[in-house]
Design a protein around this motif. Structure first.
Motif, short mmCIF file in Angstrom:
data_model
loop_
_atom_site.label_atom_id
_atom_site.label_comp_id
_atom_site.label_asym_id
_atom_site.label_seq_id
_atom_site.Cartn_x
_atom_site.Cartn_y
_atom_site.Cartn_z
N CYS A 1 31.11 -10.81 10.89
CA CYS A 1 32.29 -10.72 10.08
C CYS A 1 33.10 -9.73 10.61
N LEU A 2 34.30 -9.86 10.43
CA LEU A 2 35.46 -8.71 11.03
C LEU A 2 36.87 -9.24 10.10
N LEU A 3 37.12 -7.94 9.63
CA LEU A 3 39.14 -8.32 9.58
C LEU A 3 39.83 -6.80 9.47
N GLN A 4 40.15 -6.81 8.88
CA GLN A 4 41.48 -5.83 9.14
C GLN A 4 42.67 -5.61 8.15
N VAL A 5 42.27 -4.42 7.31
CA VAL A 5 43.38 -4.16 6.22
C VAL A 5 43.84 -2.72 6.33
N SER A 6 45.26 -3.06 5.84
CA SER A 6 45.92 -1.47 5.33
C SER A 6 45.07 -0.72 4.99
N ASP A 7 44.97 0.88 4.88
CA ASP A 7 44.26 1.25 4.11
C ASP A 7 44.99 1.87 3.12
N ASP A 8 46.56 1.08 2.86
CA ASP A 8 46.70 1.19 1.04
C ASP A 8 46.73 0.37 0.38
N ASN A 9 45.69 -0.62 1.49
CA ASN A 9 46.15 -2.22 0.42
C ASN A 9 44.37 -1.78 -0.71
N GLU A 10 45.01 -0.94 -1.71
CA GLU A 10 43.51 -0.91 -2.62
C GLU A 10 42.70 -2.14 -3.27
N PRO A 11 43.46 -3.33 -3.88
CA PRO A 11 43.03 -4.17 -4.15
C PRO A 11 42.16 -5.11 -3.10
N ALA A 12 42.42 -5.35 -1.58
CA ALA A 12 42.27 -6.39 -0.96
C ALA A 12 40.48 -5.24 -0.34
N LEU A 13 40.42 -3.49 -0.05
CA LEU A 13 39.27 -2.68 -0.13
C LEU A 13 38.26 -2.84 -0.69
N ALA A 14 38.66 -3.36 -2.12
CA ALA A 14 37.93 -2.82 -3.06
C ALA A 14 37.17 -4.54 -3.22
N LEU A 15 38.00 -5.64 -2.39
CA LEU A 15 37.00 -6.72 -2.96
C LEU A 15 36.11 -7.25 -1.55
N TYR A 16 36.76 -6.53 -0.23
CA TYR A 16 36.16 -5.96 0.80
C TYR A 16 34.59 -5.43 0.42
N ALA A 17 34.93 -4.25 -0.26
CA ALA A 17 34.17 -4.24 -0.18
C ALA A 17 32.54 -3.94 -0.98
#
Length: 243
Positions: A210-226
């Protein structure tokens, strides 16, 4: 491990411009102005000639279509990035490209509807960069091979969904985009639910990753994807020509 160019070209097949043209190895894309990816030249591989000339011809191509000239520069773009910078193109934010294997995951614990096309309610539920979608959006969103549109609906259409997401598979990769949860329904696991439904459908279509793209300042999304096991593969940024 898949290289940056190959992965970017896979992703480009799942989110396409309404018009596309090769320029050397680069890929020119125009999509009526909706989204950076559908309205930028993907700079990978060899340029069609000397870099200053290639930058100038890219600028003309977009200007002829009434669009701001924009370039997507993945990974360590090096000389190409320097050529756009030398021509005065301004640099945008970093976007992280995250990847994860696609193992069996538990089914979502809320009902998720999957559709081959977005209805008006789905389009109302997708907030691109926090704004309503422009008219070309439907055509861009559906211009892929067998896209899937996931939604969680607390009320029947035409009420907007509580959460939406889009998926498309290319070369064994499920590319997930457009993950949006309405503000009043956040922190209820709905983003995880629509992604799990797309993952199950992607596995049925032969996807292994799976691949997805997210802005480096979108902290809530980054935490979820981690938490879901995604890790950074590479980054890209845009450059836009001066007005």
């Amino acid at each position: 491990m898949i290289d940056v160019r190959t992965l970017e070209e896979v992703a480009a097949r799942t989110w396409r411009g309404l018009e596309e043209e090769r320029h050397g190895d680069w890929l020119l894309r125009a999509g009526g102005g909706f989204s950076g990816r559908a309205n930028s030249v993907l700079v990978v591989g060899q340029s069609p000639g000397p870099l200053p000339d290639a930058v100038a011809s890219v600028s003309r191509w977009y200007t002829d279509r009434g669009l701001p000239p924009r370039a997507q520069l993945p990974g360590p773009a090096g000389a190409a990035d320097a050529a756009f910078a030398a021509a005065g193109w301004t640099r945008g934010e970093d976007v992280l490209v995250l990847t994860a294997p696609l193992p069996d995951r538990p089914a979502p614990d809320v009902p998720v509807e999957l559709s081959p096309a977005p209805d008006d309610a789905w389009l109302a539920g997708y907030r691109y960069r926090g704004a309503a979608l422009p008219p070309p959006a439907r055509a861009v969103l559906t211009r892929a091979e067998c896209p899937m549109f996931a939604s969680v609906r607390p009320a029947p259409a035409p009420a907007p969904p509580a959460a939406v997401a889009r998926g498309a598979v290319a070369d064994g990769w499920l590319v997930i985009t457009a993950v949006t949860v309405a503000e009043q329904f956040r922190r209820h696991g709905l983003a995880r639910a629509v992604m799990a439904a797309l993952a199950a459908a992607g596995r049925e279509r032969g996807a292994h990753s799976c691949l997805l793209q997210v802005s480096d300042d979108n902290e809530p999304a980054l935490a979820l994807y981690a938490r879901l096991g995604f890790t950074e593969h590479h980054r890209y940024h845009y450059r836009t020509a001066p007005a």
